[in-house]
Design an enzyme around this catalytic site. Sequence first.
Site, PDB file in Angstrom:
ATOM      1  N   LYS A  56       0.826  -1.210   0.000  1.00  0.00           N
ATOM      2  CA  LYS A  56       0.000   0.000   0.000  1.00  0.00           C
ATOM      3  C   LYS A  56       0.859   1.258   0.000  1.00  0.00           C
ATOM      4  CE  LYS A  56      -2.448   0.360   3.625  1.00  0.00           C
ATOM      5  NZ  LYS A  56      -1.445   1.168   4.361  1.00  0.00           N
ATOM      6  N   THR A  74       4.018   1.486  -0.845  1.00  0.00           N
ATOM      7  CA  THR A  74       4.768   1.481  -2.097  1.00  0.00           C
ATOM      8  C   THR A  74       3.912   2.042  -3.231  1.00  0.00           C
ATOM      9  OG1 THR A  74       5.953  -0.485  -1.333  1.00  0.00           O
ATOM     10  CG2 THR A  74       6.099   0.020  -3.675  1.00  0.00           C
ATOM     11  N   ARG A 110       2.158   8.309   7.107  1.00  0.00           N
ATOM     12  CA  ARG A 110       2.468   8.293   8.542  1.00  0.00           C
ATOM     13  C   ARG A 110       3.958   8.031   8.774  1.00  0.00           C
ATOM     14  NH1 ARG A 110      -1.089   3.542  10.518  1.00  0.00           N
ATOM     15  NH2 ARG A 110      -0.471   2.780   8.477  1.00  0.00           N
ATOM     16  N   LYS A 123       6.517  -6.434  10.930  1.00  0.00           N
ATOM     17  CA  LYS A 123       5.966  -5.676   9.816  1.00  0.00           C
ATOM     18  C   LYS A 123       7.034  -4.943   9.007  1.00  0.00           C
ATOM     19  CE  LYS A 123       2.682  -1.907   8.861  1.00  0.00           C
ATOM     20  NZ  LYS A 123       3.655  -0.900   8.411  1.00  0.00           N
ATOM     21  N   ALA A 134      -3.733   1.606  12.756  1.00  0.00           N
ATOM     22  CA  ALA A 134      -5.071   1.551  12.175  1.00  0.00           C
ATOM     23  C   ALA A 134      -5.942   0.473  12.806  1.00  0.00           C
ATOM     24  CB  ALA A 134      -4.987   1.318  10.673  1.00  0.00           C
ATOM     25  N   PHE A 149      -3.555  -0.379   6.963  1.00  0.00           N
ATOM     26  CA  PHE A 149      -4.115  -1.718   6.788  1.00  0.00           C
ATOM     27  C   PHE A 149      -5.193  -1.741   5.706  1.00  0.00           C
ATOM     28  CE2 PHE A 149      -2.584  -2.266  11.327  1.00  0.00           C
ATOM     29  CZ  PHE A 149      -1.461  -2.985  10.960  1.00  0.00           C
ATOM     30  N   PHE A 171       3.909  -8.302  -9.033  1.00  0.00           N
ATOM     31  CA  PHE A 171       5.038  -9.122  -8.602  1.00  0.00           C
ATOM     32  C   PHE A 171       5.549  -9.887  -9.821  1.00  0.00           C
ATOM     33  CE2 PHE A 171       3.592  -7.994  -4.526  1.00  0.00           C
ATOM     34  CZ  PHE A 171       4.501  -8.419  -3.549  1.00  0.00           C
ATOM     35  N   TRP A 200       7.164  -0.749  -8.217  1.00  0.00           N
ATOM     36  CA  TRP A 200       8.222  -1.323  -7.379  1.00  0.00           C
ATOM     37  C   TRP A 200       9.500  -1.483  -8.195  1.00  0.00           C
ATOM     38  CZ3 TRP A 200      11.519  -5.452  -7.199  1.00  0.00           C
ATOM     39  CH2 TRP A 200      12.147  -5.702  -5.959  1.00  0.00           C
TER      40      TRP A 200
END
Length: 556
Positions: free
Chosen positions: A71, A73, A94, A105, A273, A301, A381, A409
């Site tokens: 998210k 990224t 954030r 995480k 979150a 999240f 991916f 990415w």
Amino acid sequence: MIPDIEIARAASKRPILEIGATLDIPPEHLLPYGHDKAKVSRDFIAGLDGRASGKLILVTAINPTPAGEGKTTTTVGLGDGLARIGKKTAICIREASLGPNFGMKGGAAGGGHAQIVPMEEMNLHFTGDFHAITSAHNLLAAMIDNHIHWGNEQDIDLRRVVWRRVVDMNDRALRDVVCGLGGVPNGFPRESGFDITVASEVMAILCLADDLSDLQRRLGDMIVAYRRDRSAVYARDIKADGAMTVLLREAMQPNLVQTLEHTPAFVHGGPFANIAHGCNSVVATRTALKLADYVVTEAGFGADLGAEKFFNIKCRKAGLTPDCVVLVATVRALKMNGGVSKDALGSEDAEAVSRGCANLGRHIQNIKGFGVPVVVAINHFTGDTPAEIEAVQSYVSGQGAEAYLCTHWADGGAGAEDLARRVAQIADAGGTQFAPLYPDEMPLWDKIQCVAERIYHAHEVTADTRILDQLKEWDSLGYGHLPICMAKTQYSFSTDPLLRGAPEGHVVPVREVRLAAGAGFVVAICGDILTMPGLPRRPAAEGIRLNAAGEVEGLF
């Protein structure tokens, strides 16, 4: 595959004064922390009142899985993509918490070639905001115990001190403690505990306050204990709000940094979150909207937590209207939602992707229920196959939405240009009919049921009489107009973290409610969610170290 930290370290960063200049921030209104990060002065921010606001774009995601969604990224990639197509853009995210950084995480700066830098500083101490919040929170805790020790003029019931302490670390041993042991000089023994700093009401207040005066008012409004007659004791009764504001003076100013492609990024605040409201600060978002034509922000999240709270808490409190929502999904995560185990994700399985799309579809319809247009970003991916990608795009089309394959990415902003063009078109069209899920005047218990039934698709919400009576009391005391902050697992629409997909007919148990009177919401703690996480069996901290050149290794 080059690690994120090596990509970030190799970045050619511009001096932060140059980044500020792209947003027309004069150098005298940037307070540098080194050469690559700075705070924006409160005087400059105050002078922005009256300016027109840009378009607000929210990035959210499906429920997180061990397969990864990306998210942040995607937030960075979309911001860079908008900048590449000639849009004056800023990003708002954030700050990272040390607890998850050293836990499971990882960091919160994006990944690959869609990152915000300086990555190492952002994921560690940054500009000291979290330390200031921790200090302000614990100053109040110390003043409460000191007040009790020196006569307890407020007649505080020691059994009903609700203000705990905080630390910015995952430490399960501190969840429940007894303080004040050691005899008369050390005060009165009582049960207490620690939460993680990002769960602190002080964090929530800093992220919702308009300015320093509003910050102090909100800090004073915090309920810290109850008297023997059950009346509330506020932080202002302990005379702590002024000193807390002093500690938070610099932390209230948003931080400006940059992406790998030099797009300006405001990184400020960081409430979780799942146990808080999961959005960056209102001050940073409003500032960005006054300085840029397009502002890309995110909520923590999945959309059932972060987006719901962004809409029902942040937008409601700050008067914000989102113009478009980008919902992030990956083929790998949809496979897991379709029943594929993590070790089998490398094999093509378009049928499992189609099954897992039920989770994606639930989020799409939930977002549409707020009256905001939604676009799906398929975060690519390398192992994704054309058949699997087609399965996602076909499903999304059937939901009345569009899905764009994004390769940010690997390719940076160039990999999100198609998404950026469509998002800009939607935002410019002005088709949003945004409205929160429930009205202010709805009773608190009804608000909890509304979120559980309409967002989670629960069959029933349960709570014991003690909780129902507490909510009715808060209704009668004038707190009934506050929104609800649901605290539950991020991994599922239900309160069972293992129940993936789009479950129906489940039960949401509310085991505790907390009144965050200063922040301006009521927290409903559901299921087994914890306000102080623990470290995993093999925490990320085991692999973080300095190399021979004195550089950090192991951050991700």
